[in-house]
Design an enzyme around this catalytic site. Structure first.
Site, PDB file in Angstrom:
ATOM      1  N   LYS A 151       0.863  -1.098  -0.006  1.00 18.02           N
ATOM      2  CA  LYS A 151      -0.117  -0.013  -0.038  1.00 18.02           C
ATOM      3  C   LYS A 151       0.853   1.076   0.116  1.00 18.02           C
ATOM      4  O   LYS A 151       0.362   2.324  -0.552  1.00 18.02           O
ATOM      5  CB  LYS A 151      -1.090   0.016   1.351  1.00 18.02           C
TER       6      LYS A 151
ATOM      7  N   ARG B 122      -8.849   3.776  11.920  1.00 14.01           N
ATOM      8  CA  ARG B 122      -8.337   2.500  12.575  1.00 14.01           C
ATOM      9  C   ARG B 122      -9.708   1.784  13.187  1.00 14.01           C
ATOM     10  O   ARG B 122      -9.630   0.623  13.511  1.00 14.01           O
ATOM     11  CB  ARG B 122      -7.300   2.603  13.699  1.00 14.01           C
TER      12      ARG B 122
ATOM     13  N   ARG C  90      11.452  -9.893   4.105  1.00 22.97           N
ATOM     14  CA  ARG C  90      12.049  -8.475   4.193  1.00 22.97           C
ATOM     15  C   ARG C  90      13.424  -8.306   5.045  1.00 22.97           C
ATOM     16  O   ARG C  90      13.467  -9.235   6.031  1.00 22.97           O
ATOM     17  CB  ARG C  90      10.796  -7.627   4.866  1.00 22.97           C
TER      18      ARG C  90
ATOM     19  N   ARG D 197      13.454  -7.224  10.337  1.00 20.83           N
ATOM     20  CA  ARG D 197      13.062  -6.250  11.415  1.00 20.83           C
ATOM     21  C   ARG D 197      12.766  -7.091  12.603  1.00 20.83           C
ATOM     22  O   ARG D 197      12.422  -8.212  12.590  1.00 20.83           O
ATOM     23  CB  ARG D 197      11.776  -5.678  10.868  1.00 20.83           C
TER      24      ARG D 197
ATOM     25  N   ARG E  12      -0.155  -9.731  14.501  1.00 21.40           N
ATOM     26  CA  ARG E  12      -0.491  -8.395  13.832  1.00 21.40           C
ATOM     27  C   ARG E  12      -1.739  -8.747  12.846  1.00 21.40           C
ATOM     28  O   ARG E  12      -2.535  -7.959  12.544  1.00 21.40           O
ATOM     29  CB  ARG E  12       0.755  -7.881  12.952  1.00 21.40           C
TER      30      ARG E  12
END
Length: 215
Positions: free
Chosen positions: A14, A89, A123, A156, A167
């Site tokens: 996004k 949110r 990632r 990360r 998440r």
């Protein structure tokens, strides 16, 4: 003036899609994630708070996000409009946003959770300069080393199976009702985010009846 909200689970691209729209259409890209990352990298008090939250695999609280977004929008540097990601949110924030900013459309980048896991766990981040890599799409020339500064590439802190699962759970719990509210008001255009970057951008432009990007 065009005003868009873009939704997509982590790894859906996004931020990339929002930047492409912003650059080509003279929009301001407002990324809640980028704002928080700036605070983390600059070791502010807010940054320390965000770092603890992210390391636990949790999402930053709604009140904190709302305050950051309101401060950013009050700068009024978006003469031709904006595309915002990471907000609203919850349903209350969505209603407020609709009333306050008269948005044009909500873009939903649809990506299955299985593909999210594949992308996110690939990632890497340069430990020295912070440049992003992805072992699927943007591999470094030398294994484990940044092409720009030679720094070590690391995962990360919050890119673990356990943190990602949490998440995803929180994302669906919070975001699905917001998308449902926008759908009832017929604001949502949904795009298959499994395609390559250029195809996704063309598809969302077509649905929004916007000029296609120059080749």
């Amino acid at each position: 003036m065009r005003k868009y909200v873009i939704f997509g689970v982590q790894g859906s691209g996004k931020g990339t899609q929002a930047l492409l729209m912003a650059k080509d259409l003279d929009l301001v890209h407002i990324s809640v994630g980028d704002i928080f990352r700036w605070h983390v990298q600059n070791h502010t008090k807010l940054g320390a708070q965000v770092r603890r939250i992210m390391a636990a695999g949790e999402l930053v609280g709604d009140d904190l996000v709302e305050g950051v977004v309101q401060d950013r929008l009050q700068q009024h540097d978006w003469n031709y409009g904006f595309v915002i990601d990471g907000f609203p949110r919850n349903a209350r924030q969505a209603e407020f946003f609709l009333e306050s900013y008269d948005i044009d459309s909500v873009i939903h980048l649809d990506l299955p959770d299985s593909e999210v896991r594949r992308r996110v766990l690939a990632r890497r981040l340069c430990s020295r300069c912070g440049l992003d890599y992805n072992l699927i799409s943007t591999r470094p020339k030398e294994e484990g080393r940044c092409d720009v500064c030679g720094g070590e590439l690391v995962a990360r802190e919050d890119d673990t199976e356990e943190a990602l699962a949490e998440r995803l759970r929180i994302y669906h719990e919070k975001t699905d009702p917001v998308l449902a509210l926008f759908r009832r008001k017929e604001f949502v255009v949904s795009v298959d985010a499994r395609a390559d970057i250029a195809t996704v951008q063309r598809d969302l432009r077509q649905q929004l009846k916007l000029p296609q990007p120059a080749l």
